[in-house]
Design a protein around this motif. Structure first.
Motif, PDB file in Angstrom:
ATOM      1  N   MET A   1       0.798  -1.235   0.000  1.00  0.00           N
ATOM      2  CA  MET A   1       0.000   0.000   0.000  1.00  0.00           C
ATOM      3  C   MET A   1       0.830   1.285   0.000  1.00  0.00           C
ATOM      4  O   MET A   1       0.487   2.237  -0.719  1.00  0.00           O
ATOM      5  N   PRO A   2       1.921   1.374   0.764  1.00  0.00           N
ATOM      6  CA  PRO A   2       2.725   2.613   0.696  1.00  0.00           C
ATOM      7  C   PRO A   2       3.354   2.852  -0.672  1.00  0.00           C
ATOM      8  O   PRO A   2       3.760   3.977  -0.977  1.00  0.00           O
ATOM      9  N   LEU A   3       3.438   1.806  -1.494  1.00  0.00           N
ATOM     10  CA  LEU A   3       4.055   1.926  -2.813  1.00  0.00           C
ATOM     11  C   LEU A   3       3.043   2.119  -3.934  1.00  0.00           C
ATOM     12  O   LEU A   3       3.424   2.298  -5.096  1.00  0.00           O
ATOM     13  N   ASP A   4       1.768   2.055  -3.596  1.00  0.00           N
ATOM     14  CA  ASP A   4       0.731   2.088  -4.630  1.00  0.00           C
ATOM     15  C   ASP A   4       0.834   3.306  -5.547  1.00  0.00           C
ATOM     16  O   ASP A   4       0.821   3.186  -6.774  1.00  0.00           O
ATOM     17  N   ARG A   5       0.916   4.490  -4.949  1.00  0.00           N
ATOM     18  CA  ARG A   5       0.934   5.702  -5.758  1.00  0.00           C
ATOM     19  C   ARG A   5       2.175   5.760  -6.646  1.00  0.00           C
ATOM     20  O   ARG A   5       2.088   6.105  -7.836  1.00  0.00           O
TER      21      ARG A   5
ATOM     22  N   PRO B   1     -10.694  -5.678  -3.874  1.00  0.00           N
ATOM     23  CA  PRO B   1      -9.485  -6.095  -4.597  1.00  0.00           C
ATOM     24  C   PRO B   1      -9.748  -6.160  -6.100  1.00  0.00           C
ATOM     25  O   PRO B   1     -10.853  -5.865  -6.554  1.00  0.00           O
ATOM     26  N   SER B   2      -8.747  -6.582  -6.852  1.00  0.00           N
ATOM     27  CA  SER B   2      -8.887  -6.727  -8.297  1.00  0.00           C
ATOM     28  C   SER B   2      -9.639  -8.016  -8.621  1.00  0.00           C
ATOM     29  O   SER B   2      -9.165  -9.111  -8.361  1.00  0.00           O
ATOM     30  N   GLY B   3     -10.844  -7.871  -9.188  1.00  0.00           N
ATOM     31  CA  GLY B   3     -11.628  -9.045  -9.565  1.00  0.00           C
ATOM     32  C   GLY B   3     -11.002  -9.826 -10.704  1.00  0.00           C
ATOM     33  O   GLY B   3     -11.085 -11.066 -10.743  1.00  0.00           O
ATOM     34  N   HIS B   4     -10.378  -9.125 -11.653  1.00  0.00           N
ATOM     35  CA  HIS B   4      -9.710  -9.806 -12.762  1.00  0.00           C
ATOM     36  C   HIS B   4      -8.568 -10.687 -12.250  1.00  0.00           C
ATOM     37  O   HIS B   4      -8.393 -11.826 -12.696  1.00  0.00           O
TER      38      HIS B   4
ATOM     39  N   ARG C   1      -3.867  -4.918 -15.386  1.00  0.00           N
ATOM     40  CA  ARG C   1      -4.768  -4.023 -14.663  1.00  0.00           C
ATOM     41  C   ARG C   1      -4.022  -2.810 -14.104  1.00  0.00           C
ATOM     42  O   ARG C   1      -4.590  -1.722 -13.993  1.00  0.00           O
ATOM     43  N   LEU C   2      -2.761  -3.011 -13.770  1.00  0.00           N
ATOM     44  CA  LEU C   2      -1.931  -1.891 -13.320  1.00  0.00           C
ATOM     45  C   LEU C   2      -1.571  -0.992 -14.497  1.00  0.00           C
ATOM     46  O   LEU C   2      -1.641   0.237 -14.404  1.00  0.00           O
ATOM     47  N   TYR C   3      -1.206  -1.617 -15.606  1.00  0.00           N
ATOM     48  CA  TYR C   3      -0.781  -0.865 -16.785  1.00  0.00           C
ATOM     49  C   TYR C   3      -1.927  -0.001 -17.325  1.00  0.00           C
ATOM     50  O   TYR C   3      -1.715   1.132 -17.782  1.00  0.00           O
ATOM     51  N   SER C   4      -3.148  -0.537 -17.261  1.00  0.00           N
ATOM     52  CA  SER C   4      -4.306   0.224 -17.765  1.00  0.00           C
ATOM     53  C   SER C   4      -4.863   1.186 -16.718  1.00  0.00           C
ATOM     54  O   SER C   4      -5.889   1.833 -16.953  1.00  0.00           O
ATOM     55  N   ASN C   5      -4.193   1.266 -15.566  1.00  0.00           N
ATOM     56  CA  ASN C   5      -4.548   2.220 -14.511  1.00  0.00           C
ATOM     57  C   ASN C   5      -5.925   1.940 -13.914  1.00  0.00           C
ATOM     58  O   ASN C   5      -6.630   2.852 -13.474  1.00  0.00           O
ATOM     59  N   LYS C   6      -6.308   0.663 -13.861  1.00  0.00           N
ATOM     60  CA  LYS C   6      -7.591   0.269 -13.295  1.00  0.00           C
ATOM     61  C   LYS C   6      -7.488  -0.084 -11.812  1.00  0.00           C
ATOM     62  O   LYS C   6      -8.502  -0.075 -11.106  1.00  0.00           O
ATOM     63  N   HIS C   7      -6.277  -0.445 -11.363  1.00  0.00           N
ATOM     64  CA  HIS C   7      -6.109  -0.899  -9.986  1.00  0.00           C
ATOM     65  C   HIS C   7      -4.770  -0.451  -9.419  1.00  0.00           C
ATOM     66  O   HIS C   7      -3.816  -0.188 -10.159  1.00  0.00           O
ATOM     67  N   TRP C   8      -4.727  -0.399  -8.094  1.00  0.00           N
ATOM     68  CA  TRP C   8      -3.481  -0.215  -7.374  1.00  0.00           C
ATOM     69  C   TRP C   8      -2.810  -1.572  -7.211  1.00  0.00           C
ATOM     70  O   TRP C   8      -3.465  -2.615  -7.292  1.00  0.00           O
ATOM     71  N   THR C   9      -1.501  -1.546  -6.964  1.00  0.00           N
ATOM     72  CA  THR C   9      -0.757  -2.795  -6.822  1.00  0.00           C
ATOM     73  C   THR C   9      -1.291  -3.652  -5.676  1.00  0.00           C
ATOM     74  O   THR C   9      -1.397  -4.874  -5.797  1.00  0.00           O
ATOM     75  N   SER C  10      -1.645  -3.033  -4.570  1.00  0.00           N
ATOM     76  CA  SER C  10      -2.178  -3.793  -3.441  1.00  0.00           C
ATOM     77  C   SER C  10      -3.516  -4.443  -3.782  1.00  0.00           C
ATOM     78  O   SER C  10      -3.857  -5.505  -3.238  1.00  0.00           O
TER      79      SER C  10
END
Length: 248
Positions: free
Chosen positions: A27-31, A133-136, A177-186
């Motif tokens: 979470m601290p690295l998400d942004r 969380p990320s459903g995909h 999902r990260l690349y398309s800016n749909k989700h945070w890493t966490s």
């Protein structure tokens, strides 16, 4: 087959704890990770963008369509293992999706893209947002887990190459999902853990309870569990009766 018919074991709690710790650690690295992936030079490759869209589809409707297709082909061609794999995989994907949707509504986390792109924003209990969380990722890892465990039962030596392929593909779904800016890493880490645990439970349930209704109805088989007299431990003995031709 082992006599251990418990659906949940101590290792599940340890695994869940590891997922929670890993999620919290990210979470601290998400942004920072989101900003790096949205840099113009990172987004410039057309090939990467197309690959991201493809893997995102695999983790979305693709996982269900693949499972249903495998089940249908297996039943039509009487490939029992293919039908079983398709059914159990679809069960895991649907269950992981339902669990992810429930958590999304409970946590209400803001997505990276949108009016409120703060990774620390949670509207608990309101479901205003649906990032965590990320459903995909959950669907992809649920399918990967079922495929890996089921094929290991049939071909014990296959895990060393099946697991990397399946989990590697599931990881790429999460990255997309990260690349398309749909989700945070966490979000992705939590989704991966949720999907993996769901896949484990679906496989454990179906093989610890071979007479469950879903398998009997949709696989067209009837199996029973017997106790062998004089044996040191209970042994599951199964038999199957093929469904009549033309039965649903």
């Amino acid at each position: 087959i082992s006599d251990n018919r418990r659906l949940f074991v101590r290792g599940d709690a340890l695994f869940a704890a590891g997922v929670i710790i890993g999620t919290a650690a990210m979470m601290p690295l998400d942004r920072h990770i989101a900003q790096e992936l949205q840099e113009p030079q990172t987004q410039a490759s057309r090939v990467t963008r197309e690959a991201s869209r493809t893997f995102s589809q695999v983790g979305g409707p693709g996982a269900i369509l693949i499972g249903v297709a495998m089940y249908g082909v297996g039943r039509a061609a009487r490939f029992d293992r293919v039908a079983e794999l398709g059914l159990h995989g679809t069960e895991a994907v649907l269950l992981s999706g339902a669990l992810a949707a429930g958590i999304k509504q409970a946590t209400g986390r803001a997505r990276p893209q949108g009016d409120n792109s703060d990774p620390d924003y949670f509207a608990f209990g309101h479901g205003a947002f649906s990032s965590f969380p990320s459903g995909h990722s959950a669907a992809a890892f649920a399918a990967a887990t079922v495929f890996t465990l089921e094929t290991r039962r049939w071909w014990p030596g296959s895990t060393w190459y099946v697991a990397p392929i399946m989990y590697g593909g599931a990881t790429l779904v999460g990255v997309s999902r990260l690349y398309s800016n749909k989700h945070w890493t966490s979000d992705v880490v939590m989704g991966a853990g949720l999907g993996t645990l769901t896949g484990l439970k679906v496989v454990r349930f179906n093989h610890a309870r071979p007479d469950n209704r879903m398998d009997r109805w949709l696989l067209g088989t009837a199996r029973s569990v017997a106790v062998i007299p004089g044996a040191d431990r209970r042994v599951a003995v199964g038999w199957s009766l093929p469904a009549p031709r033309g039965s649903p």
